[in-house]
Design a protein around this motif. Structure first.
Motif, PDB file in Angstrom:
ATOM      1  N   GLU A   1     -18.023  55.547  37.141  1.00 29.20           N
ATOM      2  CA  GLU A   1     -17.206  56.747  38.180  1.00 29.20           C
ATOM      3  C   GLU A   1     -16.011  55.298  38.815  1.00 29.20           C
ATOM      4  OE1 GLU A   1     -18.559  56.771  42.719  1.00 29.20           O
ATOM      5  OE2 GLU A   1     -20.574  55.749  41.336  1.00 29.20           O
ATOM      6  N   ASP A   2     -15.840  54.135  38.643  1.00 33.40           N
ATOM      7  CA  ASP A   2     -14.723  53.759  39.405  1.00 33.40           C
ATOM      8  C   ASP A   2     -14.563  52.968  37.355  1.00 33.40           C
ATOM      9  OD1 ASP A   2     -13.182  52.279  40.023  1.00 33.40           O
ATOM     10  OD2 ASP A   2     -13.414  51.634  41.648  1.00 33.40           O
ATOM     11  N   LEU A   3     -13.690  53.470  37.416  1.00 29.69           N
ATOM     12  CA  LEU A   3     -12.413  52.773  35.652  1.00 29.69           C
ATOM     13  C   LEU A   3     -12.949  51.309  36.048  1.00 29.69           C
ATOM     14  CD1 LEU A   3     -12.315  53.151  32.957  1.00 29.69           C
ATOM     15  CD2 LEU A   3     -10.093  53.977  32.866  1.00 29.69           C
TER      16      LEU A   3
ATOM     17  N   TYR B   1      -9.289  27.628  48.272  1.00 32.48           N
ATOM     18  CA  TYR B   1      -8.932  27.580  46.764  1.00 32.48           C
ATOM     19  C   TYR B   1      -9.238  29.127  46.366  1.00 32.48           C
ATOM     20  CZ  TYR B   1      -6.925  23.223  45.993  1.00 32.48           C
ATOM     21  OH  TYR B   1      -6.718  22.256  46.157  1.00 32.48           O
ATOM     22  N   VAL B   2     -10.480  29.468  46.903  1.00 30.68           N
ATOM     23  CA  VAL B   2     -10.928  31.356  46.787  1.00 30.68           C
ATOM     24  C   VAL B   2     -10.160  31.774  47.518  1.00 30.68           C
ATOM     25  CG1 VAL B   2     -12.694  32.199  47.323  1.00 30.68           C
ATOM     26  CG2 VAL B   2     -14.081  30.368  46.237  1.00 30.68           C
ATOM     27  N   GLY B   3      -9.917  32.056  48.411  1.00 26.05           N
ATOM     28  CA  GLY B   3      -9.040  33.147  49.210  1.00 26.05           C
ATOM     29  C   GLY B   3      -7.560  32.814  48.696  1.00 26.05           C
ATOM     30  N   ILE B   4      -6.864  31.716  47.885  1.00 32.28           N
ATOM     31  CA  ILE B   4      -5.817  32.651  46.673  1.00 32.28           C
ATOM     32  C   ILE B   4      -5.844  32.880  45.521  1.00 32.28           C
ATOM     33  CG2 ILE B   4      -4.076  30.681  45.160  1.00 32.28           C
ATOM     34  CD1 ILE B   4      -4.498  28.522  47.561  1.00 32.28           C
ATOM     35  N   ALA B   5      -7.164  32.388  45.063  1.00 25.97           N
ATOM     36  CA  ALA B   5      -7.953  33.431  43.499  1.00 25.97           C
ATOM     37  C   ALA B   5      -8.654  35.020  44.181  1.00 25.97           C
ATOM     38  CB  ALA B   5      -9.052  32.363  42.978  1.00 25.97           C
ATOM     39  N   ARG B   6      -8.928  34.471  44.772  1.00 30.45           N
ATOM     40  CA  ARG B   6      -9.189  36.405  45.434  1.00 30.45           C
ATOM     41  C   ARG B   6      -7.974  37.178  45.778  1.00 30.45           C
ATOM     42  NH1 ARG B   6     -13.378  36.979  50.136  1.00 30.45           N
ATOM     43  NH2 ARG B   6     -14.443  35.801  48.452  1.00 30.45           N
ATOM     44  N   ASN B   7      -7.516  36.818  46.149  1.00 30.12           N
ATOM     45  CA  ASN B   7      -5.200  37.553  46.348  1.00 30.12           C
ATOM     46  C   ASN B   7      -4.794  37.711  45.073  1.00 30.12           C
ATOM     47  OD1 ASN B   7      -5.988  37.194  49.122  1.00 30.12           O
ATOM     48  ND2 ASN B   7      -4.369  35.172  49.789  1.00 30.12           N
ATOM     49  N   GLN B   8      -4.762  36.709  44.806  1.00 28.84           N
ATOM     50  CA  GLN B   8      -4.630  37.611  43.062  1.00 28.84           C
ATOM     51  C   GLN B   8      -5.668  38.179  41.999  1.00 28.84           C
ATOM     52  OE1 GLN B   8      -3.927  33.706  41.037  1.00 28.84           O
ATOM     53  NE2 GLN B   8      -2.327  32.665  42.589  1.00 28.84           N
ATOM     54  N   ILE B   9      -6.105  38.275  41.951  1.00 26.88           N
ATOM     55  CA  ILE B   9      -7.509  39.073  41.506  1.00 26.88           C
ATOM     56  C   ILE B   9      -7.450  40.295  41.901  1.00 26.88           C
ATOM     57  CG2 ILE B   9      -9.751  39.395  41.191  1.00 26.88           C
ATOM     58  CD1 ILE B   9     -10.634  36.452  40.724  1.00 26.88           C
ATOM     59  N   ASN B  10      -7.615  41.196  43.207  1.00 34.91           N
ATOM     60  CA  ASN B  10      -6.812  41.673  44.080  1.00 34.91           C
ATOM     61  C   ASN B  10      -5.604  42.701  43.554  1.00 34.91           C
ATOM     62  OD1 ASN B  10      -9.394  41.954  45.475  1.00 34.91           O
ATOM     63  ND2 ASN B  10      -8.701  40.846  46.666  1.00 34.91           N
ATOM     64  N   THR B  11      -4.565  41.726  43.713  1.00 35.66           N
ATOM     65  CA  THR B  11      -3.044  42.180  42.956  1.00 35.66           C
ATOM     66  C   THR B  11      -3.280  42.550  41.982  1.00 35.66           C
ATOM     67  OG1 THR B  11      -2.289  40.326  44.797  1.00 35.66           O
ATOM     68  CG2 THR B  11      -0.964  41.786  42.637  1.00 35.66           C
ATOM     69  N   LEU B  12      -4.351  42.153  41.185  1.00 34.31           N
ATOM     70  CA  LEU B  12      -3.821  42.667  39.569  1.00 34.31           C
ATOM     71  C   LEU B  12      -4.449  43.389  39.359  1.00 34.31           C
ATOM     72  CD1 LEU B  12      -3.428  41.615  36.602  1.00 34.31           C
ATOM     73  CD2 LEU B  12      -5.865  40.391  36.472  1.00 34.31           C
ATOM     74  N   ILE B  13      -6.424  43.792  40.569  1.00 31.33           N
ATOM     75  CA  ILE B  13      -6.710  44.964  40.168  1.00 31.33           C
ATOM     76  C   ILE B  13      -5.819  46.004  40.548  1.00 31.33           C
ATOM     77  CG2 ILE B  13      -8.289  46.187  41.092  1.00 31.33           C
ATOM     78  CD1 ILE B  13     -10.283  43.486  41.012  1.00 31.33           C
TER      79      ILE B  13
ATOM     80  N   THR C   1      -2.447  46.768  40.750  1.00 30.51           N
ATOM     81  CA  THR C   1      -1.703  46.824  39.395  1.00 30.51           C
ATOM     82  C   THR C   1      -2.235  48.009  38.493  1.00 30.51           C
ATOM     83  OG1 THR C   1      -0.880  44.720  40.501  1.00 30.51           O
ATOM     84  CG2 THR C   1      -0.611  46.022  37.917  1.00 30.51           C
ATOM     85  N   LEU C   2      -3.691  47.111  37.730  1.00 20.40           N
ATOM     86  CA  LEU C   2      -4.428  48.052  36.920  1.00 20.40           C
ATOM     87  C   LEU C   2      -4.794  49.459  37.429  1.00 20.40           C
ATOM     88  CD1 LEU C   2      -6.773  45.275  35.689  1.00 20.40           C
ATOM     89  CD2 LEU C   2      -4.895  46.745  34.411  1.00 20.40           C
ATOM     90  N   GLN C   3      -5.273  49.879  38.480  1.00 21.67           N
ATOM     91  CA  GLN C   3      -5.040  50.534  39.581  1.00 21.67           C
ATOM     92  C   GLN C   3      -3.960  51.780  39.374  1.00 21.67           C
ATOM     93  OE1 GLN C   3      -7.689  49.537  43.306  1.00 21.67           O
ATOM     94  NE2 GLN C   3      -9.657  49.628  42.523  1.00 21.67           N
ATOM     95  N   LYS C   4      -3.434  51.228  39.827  1.00 18.57           N
ATOM     96  CA  LYS C   4      -2.078  52.137  39.714  1.00 18.57           C
ATOM     97  C   LYS C   4      -1.821  52.672  38.630  1.00 18.57           C
ATOM     98  CE  LYS C   4      -0.183  50.058  44.335  1.00 18.57           C
ATOM     99  NZ  LYS C   4       1.332  48.773  44.300  1.00 18.57           N
TER     100      LYS C   4
ATOM    101  N   ALA D   1      -9.011  55.079  37.221  1.00 15.60           N
ATOM    102  CA  ALA D   1      -9.327  54.181  38.195  1.00 15.60           C
ATOM    103  C   ALA D   1      -8.962  55.044  39.416  1.00 15.60           C
ATOM    104  CB  ALA D   1      -8.534  53.276  38.231  1.00 15.60           C
ATOM    105  N   LYS D   2     -10.310  54.461  40.595  1.00 16.72           N
ATOM    106  CA  LYS D   2     -10.094  54.905  42.320  1.00 16.72           C
ATOM    107  C   LYS D   2      -9.538  53.571  43.409  1.00 16.72           C
ATOM    108  CE  LYS D   2     -14.317  58.156  41.914  1.00 16.72           C
ATOM    109  NZ  LYS D   2     -15.343  58.340  42.572  1.00 16.72           N
TER     110      LYS D   2
END
Length: 218
Positions: free
Chosen positions: A139-141, A191-203, A205-208, A213-214
Motif C-alpha cells: 500500500e505504501d512502497l 540523539y534519537v531526535g537527531i537520528a529521527r530527523n535524518q531518517i525522516n529527511t531520507l524517507i 526524499t525517497l517518497q518524492k 510511495a505515498k
C-alpha cells in the motif's frame, strides 16, 4: 423490587466494566514497574527466573526443562508432605493435610476474565493482520521497502544467533534498557531526535523519487 433490581444491575455493570479495562491497565502498570525496577526484589526474581529458564532451554530441550521443573516441584511437595506427616505422628497431633488451605482455593479461571483476554488478544491480532496486509500488498512502497530491509537484516542475525539466543538477549535488554533510558533520558532523546530527523529527511526524499510511495501526512 424494581429499584433494588436496577441497583443490582447497575452495580454489576460497574463491576464488569472495572474488571475489563482496569485489569488491562493494572497489568500494563505491573509490567512497567517490573522493567523499571520499581521493586528491585520482585524484578530481580522475575529477571533471574526468566533468564535461568532461557539458559536452560538453550542447553536442554523444552521437554527436559519442563520435566525437570515439574520433578523438582513434586520432590519439594512430596518431601514436605512426608515431613509434616512424620511430625504429626511424633507429636500425635491432627493438623490434617499440610496443603489443605491451598487445595481449598479456587484455581479456576472466571469466564469473564478469559473473555476479556481473548477479546484483547483478538484486537491485537486483527491490527497485526491489517498492518501485515498493508505492508505485503505494498500500500505504501516506502513502508514495504523498510520491512524488506528489516527482514534482510534479520537474515544476518539469524545466521549468527539462534532463536533462544535472541530471546536471551531480548530478556537482558528488556530489564536493562528502560532503566538506562530513564536515567539518561535527556541525552538519549537528543540523539534519537537527531537520528529521527535524518531518517525522516531520507524517507521524504525517497517518497518524492519513488512513483508508488505515498507522502506521509503531518
Amino acid at each position: 423490587m424494581a429499584t433494588q433490581s436496577a441497583q443490582i444491575s447497575s452495580s454489576q455493570g460497574l463491576v464488569d466494566g472495572s474488571s475489563g479495562p482496569n485489569s488491562a491497565k493494572d497489568s500494563k502498570c505491573s509490567v512497567r514497574d517490573l522493567v523499571y525496577w520499581r521493586d528491585p526484589k520482585k524484578t530481580g526474581v522475575v529477571f533471574s527466573v526468566s533468564l535461568l529458564l532461557l539458559l536452560s532451554l538453550a542447553a536442554f530441550s523444552i521437554i527436559s526443562v519442563v520435566s525437570y521443573i515439574l520433578l523438582a516441584l513434586l520432590c519439594v511437595t512430596i518431601s514436605f508432605r512426608i515431613y509434616k506427616s512424620v511430625i504429626q505422628a511424633v507429636q500425635k497431633s491432627n493438623e490434617g493435610h499440610p496443603f489443605k488451605a491451598l487445595m481449598e482455593k479456587d484455581v479456576s479461571v472466571p469466564p469473564e476474565t478469559f473473555r476479556n483476554y481473548v477479546d484483547t488478544s483478538l484486537s491485537y491480532i486483527n491490527q497485526g493482520l491489517k498492518h501485515a496486509s498493508r505492508l505485503f500488498l505494498v500500500e505504501d512502497l516506502v513502508d514495504s521497502i523498510k520491512l524488506a530491509v528489516l527482514m534482510w537484516l534479520l537474515t544476518y542475525i539469524g545466521a549468527v544467533f539462534n532463536g533462544i539466543t535472541v530471546l536471551i538477549l531480548a530478556d537482558i535488554l528488556l530489564f536493562t534498557l528502560p532503566l538506562l533510558y530513564e536515567k539518561n533520558k535527556t541525552q538519549i532523546d537528543n540523539y534519537v531526535g537527531i537520528a529521527r530527523n535524518q531518517i525522516n529527511t531520507l524517507i521524504s526524499t525517497l517518497q518524492k523519487k519513488l512513483p508508488g510511495a505515498k507522502p506521509k501526512s503531518e
